[in-house]
Design an enzyme around this catalytic site. Structure first.
Site, short mmCIF file in Angstrom:
data_model
loop_
_atom_site.label_atom_id
_atom_site.label_comp_id
_atom_site.label_asym_id
_atom_site.label_seq_id
_atom_site.Cartn_x
_atom_site.Cartn_y
_atom_site.Cartn_z
N ASP A 55 0.83 -1.20 0.00
CA ASP A 55 0.00 0.00 0.00
C ASP A 55 0.86 1.26 0.00
OD1 ASP A 55 -2.33 -1.45 0.06
OD2 ASP A 55 -2.65 -1.25 2.21
N LYS A 77 -4.01 3.08 -2.10
CA LYS A 77 -5.30 3.76 -2.20
C LYS A 77 -5.20 5.10 -1.48
CE LYS A 77 -7.79 -0.62 -2.11
NZ LYS A 77 -6.57 -1.45 -1.98
N MET A 191 -8.22 8.55 9.04
CA MET A 191 -8.75 9.04 7.75
C MET A 191 -9.91 10.01 7.96
SD MET A 191 -8.71 5.21 6.07
CE MET A 191 -9.47 4.55 7.58
#
Length: 278
Positions: A55, A77, A191
């Site tokens: 990632d 991502k 996030m």
């Protein structure tokens, strides 16, 4: 000659560890970024693997430790920008394992804490693929510690809650705000930058004081760490003024008061204070 106890310890560790087998997938947590926080098992596996599926949150310093002969496949991502859909990542893991590759699925933090590791493990089980999971130091624990914030403390917080700051397919952030606003706890939002207005509005509407301390930690434990202490009511202004970008943790609670007292930037292994370069 007196045996070297350090060498003996390393040999015992190596003998105790089973090698990564062809056709097996290891879902590995890389920790929050500082390579010093990588577990011994994670290090062993990334040096054995011949395929690394990783990632964007895996730091360049950790990628330098990967087997130099391994294929490196980036499936990172970002919020609102998915380079590789999760379904394609799942299919890729199955394909690599079926082709008898030694596969490490390398994830920032811990794979089972907001890392979709559970989803990927389910797919491997459904396809009769052997796998193992190696936990990593989750971003909340690592970044908070490096910023001088103990997530629990007998005088300030008797519990800690990890919360995802965004929802699948941009759904609204529906959480038990009354529970999150209760005193005596630390809340860590992963996030959460995009939904910072919702976080502030809902927590204060459910009784949390507007002057409750809050911290923002961007790219914690890395040379690019950027950390600021603010308050809940000033959170949005601080994000805009200091241009915080993902990945950033939002930590809300009285334990944030200890940041100035307990912060030791040198513990991250960097030579200077951990702030974003100008």
């Amino acid at each position: 000659m007196t045996p070297n106890p350090r060498k003996k310890c390393l040999v015992e560790f190596q003998l105790a560890e089973q090698p990564l087998r062809p056709g097996e997938v290891a879902i590995v947590g890389a920790g929050p970024g500082d390579p010093g926080l990588l577990t011994l098992r994670a290090l062993m596996l990334i040096q054995q693997a011949d395929a690394i599926v990783y990632d964007r949150l895996v730091s360049p310093q950790i990628m330098e430790l990967v087997n130099p002969g391994a294929d490196r496949i980036h499936v990172g991502k970002a919020s609102g920008c998915h380079y590789v859909p999760q379904e394609e990542t799942n299919e890729l893991l199955v394909k690599l394992a079926t082709g008898k590759r030694r596969v490490v699925r390398l994830k920032g933090g811990d794979p089972y804490i907001f890392g979709r590791g559970g989803e990927e493990a389910e797919v491997l089980v459904d396809n009769d693929i052997d796998f193992q999971v190696v936990p990593g130091i989750t971003s909340a624990a690592g970044c908070a510690s490096y910023c001088g914030i103990p997530l629990t403390h007998r005088d300030y917080a008797q519990s800690v809650t990890f919360v995802t700051g965004h929802r699948k397919a941009d759904h609204s952030l529906e959480l038990n705000w009354a529970v999150l606003a209760a005193p005596g706890q630390t809340r860590v939002f992963y996030m959460g930058l995009h939904n910072a207005p919702t976080i502030v509005r809902e927590l204060t509407a459910h009784g949390l004081a507007a002057d409750c301390p809050a911290a923002l930690v961007e790219r914690g434990t890395t040379p690019l760490q950027h950390m600021t202490v603010t308050t809940l009511e000033d959170l949005e202004d601080t994000i805009r003024r200091e241009d915080f970008q993902p990945p950033t943790l939002i930590i809300v609670g009285d334990v944030v008061k200890l940041a100035d007292k307990l912060a030791r930037p040198a513990q991250a292994g960097w030579d200077s204070a951990l702030t974003r370069p100008a």
